[in-house]
Design a protein around this motif. Structure first.
Motif, PDB file in Angstrom:
ATOM      1  N   GLN A  18       0.836  -1.198   0.000  1.00 21.90           N
ATOM      2  CA  GLN A  18       0.000   0.000   0.000  1.00 21.90           C
ATOM      3  C   GLN A  18       0.874   1.252   0.000  1.00 21.90           C
ATOM      4  N   VAL A  19       0.455   2.264  -0.758  1.00 21.72           N
ATOM      5  CA  VAL A  19       1.173   3.539  -0.773  1.00 21.72           C
ATOM      6  C   VAL A  19       0.161   4.673  -0.648  1.00 21.72           C
ATOM      7  N   THR A  20       0.626   5.833  -0.205  1.00 21.93           N
ATOM      8  CA  THR A  20      -0.233   7.014  -0.065  1.00 21.93           C
ATOM      9  C   THR A  20      -0.032   7.947  -1.256  1.00 21.93           C
ATOM     10  N   ILE A  21      -0.946   8.879  -1.440  1.00 23.90           N
ATOM     11  CA  ILE A  21      -0.822   9.834  -2.532  1.00 23.90           C
ATOM     12  C   ILE A  21       0.417  10.701  -2.364  1.00 23.90           C
ATOM     13  N   GLU A  22       0.784  11.018  -1.123  1.00 26.68           N
ATOM     14  CA  GLU A  22       1.998  11.823  -0.894  1.00 26.68           C
ATOM     15  C   GLU A  22       3.243  11.104  -1.401  1.00 26.68           C
ATOM     16  N   GLN A  23       3.254   9.784  -1.337  1.00 30.30           N
ATOM     17  CA  GLN A  23       4.418   9.013  -1.766  1.00 30.30           C
ATOM     18  C   GLN A  23       4.554   8.940  -3.287  1.00 30.30           C
ATOM     19  N   VAL A  24       3.446   9.074  -3.995  1.00 29.19           N
ATOM     20  CA  VAL A  24       3.489   8.889  -5.449  1.00 29.19           C
ATOM     21  C   VAL A  24       3.317  10.183  -6.232  1.00 29.19           C
ATOM     22  N   TRP A  25       2.859  11.247  -5.590  1.00 33.18           N
ATOM     23  CA  TRP A  25       2.570  12.495  -6.283  1.00 33.18           C
ATOM     24  C   TRP A  25       3.823  13.076  -6.929  1.00 33.18           C
ATOM     25  N   ASN A  26       3.702  13.380  -8.214  1.00 36.98           N
ATOM     26  CA  ASN A  26       4.766  14.046  -8.959  1.00 36.98           C
ATOM     27  C   ASN A  26       6.069  13.256  -8.953  1.00 36.98           C
ATOM     28  N   GLU A 144      -7.746  20.057  -0.363  1.00 38.40           N
ATOM     29  CA  GLU A 144      -7.168  20.584   0.872  1.00 38.40           C
ATOM     30  C   GLU A 144      -5.866  21.334   0.588  1.00 38.40           C
ATOM     31  N   ARG A 145      -5.060  20.788  -0.293  1.00 37.28           N
ATOM     32  CA  ARG A 145      -3.791  21.452  -0.602  1.00 37.28           C
ATOM     33  C   ARG A 145      -4.010  22.783  -1.311  1.00 37.28           C
ATOM     34  N   LEU A 146      -4.956  22.836  -2.241  1.00 34.79           N
ATOM     35  CA  LEU A 146      -5.230  24.102  -2.922  1.00 34.79           C
ATOM     36  C   LEU A 146      -5.766  25.148  -1.957  1.00 34.79           C
ATOM     37  N   GLU A 147      -6.584  24.740  -1.023  1.00 32.37           N
ATOM     38  CA  GLU A 147      -7.155  25.694  -0.069  1.00 32.37           C
ATOM     39  C   GLU A 147      -6.142  26.174   0.962  1.00 32.37           C
ATOM     40  N   ASN A 148      -4.995  25.522   1.024  1.00 29.47           N
ATOM     41  CA  ASN A 148      -3.956  25.941   1.973  1.00 29.47           C
ATOM     42  C   ASN A 148      -2.668  26.375   1.279  1.00 29.47           C
ATOM     43  N   TYR A 149      -2.670  26.402  -0.050  1.00 29.57           N
ATOM     44  CA  TYR A 149      -1.451  26.705  -0.809  1.00 29.57           C
ATOM     45  C   TYR A 149      -1.091  28.181  -0.655  1.00 29.57           C
ATOM     46  N   GLU A 203      -8.373  21.237 -11.296  1.00 27.38           N
ATOM     47  CA  GLU A 203      -7.779  21.386  -9.969  1.00 27.38           C
ATOM     48  C   GLU A 203      -6.587  20.461  -9.768  1.00 27.38           C
ATOM     49  N   ALA A 204      -6.646  19.263 -10.346  1.00 26.45           N
ATOM     50  CA  ALA A 204      -5.504  18.349 -10.242  1.00 26.45           C
ATOM     51  C   ALA A 204      -4.307  18.909 -10.995  1.00 26.45           C
ATOM     52  N   ASN A 205      -4.536  19.411 -12.207  1.00 29.18           N
ATOM     53  CA  ASN A 205      -3.433  19.941 -13.005  1.00 29.18           C
ATOM     54  C   ASN A 205      -2.928  21.276 -12.476  1.00 29.18           C
ATOM     55  N   LEU A 206      -3.802  22.048 -11.825  1.00 30.90           N
ATOM     56  CA  LEU A 206      -3.361  23.290 -11.194  1.00 30.90           C
ATOM     57  C   LEU A 206      -2.401  22.980 -10.048  1.00 30.90           C
ATOM     58  N   LEU A 207      -2.760  22.010  -9.228  1.00 28.49           N
ATOM     59  CA  LEU A 207      -1.869  21.645  -8.132  1.00 28.49           C
ATOM     60  C   LEU A 207      -0.531  21.151  -8.663  1.00 28.49           C
ATOM     61  N   MET A 208      -0.561  20.345  -9.715  1.00 26.84           N
ATOM     62  CA  MET A 208       0.677  19.851 -10.299  1.00 26.84           C
ATOM     63  C   MET A 208       1.529  21.001 -10.822  1.00 26.84           C
ATOM     64  N   ALA A 209       0.888  21.954 -11.522  1.00 29.27           N
ATOM     65  CA  ALA A 209       1.621  23.091 -12.065  1.00 29.27           C
ATOM     66  C   ALA A 209       2.247  23.934 -10.956  1.00 29.27           C
ATOM     67  N   LEU A 210       1.510  24.154  -9.876  1.00 27.08           N
ATOM     68  CA  LEU A 210       2.043  24.934  -8.757  1.00 27.08           C
ATOM     69  C   LEU A 210       3.215  24.209  -8.102  1.00 27.08           C
ATOM     70  N   ASP A 211       3.075  22.901  -7.921  1.00 27.99           N
ATOM     71  CA  ASP A 211       4.156  22.134  -7.296  1.00 27.99           C
ATOM     72  C   ASP A 211       5.404  22.071  -8.172  1.00 27.99           C
ATOM     73  N   CYS A 212       5.218  22.188  -9.482  1.00 33.96           N
ATOM     74  CA  CYS A 212       6.362  22.143 -10.403  1.00 33.96           C
ATOM     75  C   CYS A 212       7.000  23.516 -10.590  1.00 33.96           C
ATOM     76  N   SER A 213       6.370  24.567 -10.081  1.00 36.76           N
ATOM     77  CA  SER A 213       6.961  25.905 -10.186  1.00 36.76           C
ATOM     78  C   SER A 213       8.046  26.074  -9.127  1.00 36.76           C
ATOM     79  N   ASP A 214       8.855  27.111  -9.290  1.00 34.10           N
ATOM     80  CA  ASP A 214       9.949  27.385  -8.357  1.00 34.10           C
ATOM     81  C   ASP A 214       9.455  28.320  -7.251  1.00 34.10           C
ATOM     82  N   PRO A 215       9.340  27.841  -6.012  1.00 31.98           N
ATOM     83  CA  PRO A 215       8.797  28.675  -4.928  1.00 31.98           C
ATOM     84  C   PRO A 215       9.720  29.815  -4.525  1.00 31.98           C
TER      85      PRO A 215
END
Length: 350
Positions: A18-26, A144-149, A203-215
């Motif tokens: 079993q794996v979590t979404i945090e482990q596989v995301w991006n 949840e991540r978008l609402e706290n990003y 919303e899924a692709n927005l989160l991916m795009a934000l996570d791939c940007s340089d903070p």
């Protein structure tokens, strides 16, 4: 080769890693497999996932009805009856994956469909794991991540229709194209020639795009209302856009007209008829007589004069009304798109 005459109907009972979404995301090294039906997949999926449905749309409906009417065991039995004839086909499809490749399977809630596919793949020697909670868990996590990003270095590009905001965005090294993610230009004809994204995929692709940007760098986005076509930007993200630093992009009306004709007519000639229909929607704002004149210009192929009038007398008025009292930090000419991008990055560099 997996033999169908040895088909075992206990795949849904086997224990899988079993794996979590945090482990596989991006994680580019991981391939995500969506075991849901095609209709479920089209409504929303985890970015980069491959759809390998355990049941097709009709079969899923059939098993679901049986579950409600007769209970769990008859539904499971029916599911296996439907699956058994295609196990050989699935096994051949799995050959597209390397047995060294890390595979993660999900279904709606991390239940029997993903459990069965994962167990089947593991019985064939593949490195497959099951996503805990399935797509539902991902969807909750996504929202949840978008609402706290937090976007502390955000710059919003404003400007009238045709100034080239998207063209500039595409030349900036750290940017998110919201209209590209929504597959809608955010205007009256914004969805023509596009395949608008579902809210879930947006919303899924927005989160991916934000996570791939340089903070650690300024992030540029285009100014948008909260709704882009049928999609909606999260309240948190849009709230930060309204409080962000602002750059105003400007271009001559001739340049704007040329770019508008290029985008809506020249680049998609197959959509000319649909574009013409949308001009009729302007009756409320411009009146029947003026719309009749515009459609005559359009039918005569005089797209320049038709669109220039619409830009000045419709879009610019709407835009001026929506801008209110903005504090503009920088005004940039977009007559030269590359130069505009360089000016923006130089001014807003951290």
């Amino acid at each position: 080769m997996f033999m169908t005459n040895n088909f075992d109907k206990d795949f849904h009972q086997r224990e899988n890693p079993q794996v979590t979404i945090e482990q596989v995301w991006n994680q580019k090294s991981i391939t995500l497999i969506d075991a849901r039906s095609p209709d479920e997949f089209l409504a929303g999926f985890i970015p980069e996932a491959v759809n390998i449905p355990l049941l097709n749309n009709e079969e899923r409906a059939l098993v679901g009805t049986l579950y409600k009417q007769a209970g769990r065991e008859p539904a499971i039995e029916k599911g296996y009856d439907l699956l058994e004839p295609r196990v050989g086909l699935l096994a051949r499809y799995f050959e597209n994956f390397s047995k060294e490749q890390e595979l993660v399977v999900y279904c709606a809630r991390g239940g029997m469909r993903s459990k069965a596919i994962t167990a089947l793949m593991r019985s064939l020697g593949y490195r497959a794991s099951q996503l805990i909670g399935g797509y539902k868990a991902f969807r909750t996590w996504n929202l949840e991540r978008l609402e706290n990003y937090q976007l502390p270095n955000l710059v919003v590009l404003q400007g009238g229709t045709g100034v080239g905001k998207t063209l500039v965005l595409n030349q900036l090294r750290n940017s998110v194209d919201l209209e590209g993610l929504a597959q809608h230009r955010g205007s009256m004809v914004g969805g023509v020639g596009k395949k608008p994204a579902t809210q879930k995929n947006f919303e899924a692709n927005l989160l991916m795009a934000l996570d791939c940007s340089d903070p650690n760098q300024v992030l540029f986005v285009e100014g948008e209302s909260r709704n882009i076509g049928s999609t909606t930007i999260s309240g948190n993200i849009h709230g930060q856009m309204k409080r962000a630093r602002i750059a105003m992009l400007e271009a001559s009306i001739e340049t704007r007209t040329k770019r508008t004709v290029e985008e809506y007519i020249t680049s998609q000639p197959q959509e000319t008829t649909e574009i013409r229909k949308r001009i009729d929607f302007l009756v409320k704002d411009l009146g029947k007589n003026k719309v009749a004149e515009l459609t005559s210009l359009f039918d005569a192929g005089n797209y320049h004069d038709c669109f220039q009038f619409i830009l000045v007398n419709y879009y610019d008025r709407k835009y001026a009304h929506s801008m209110g009292k903005l504090t503009i930090e920088l005004t940039v000419s977009t007559e030269d798109i590359s130069e505009a991008a360089r000016t923006l990055e130089k001014h807003f560099s951290l």
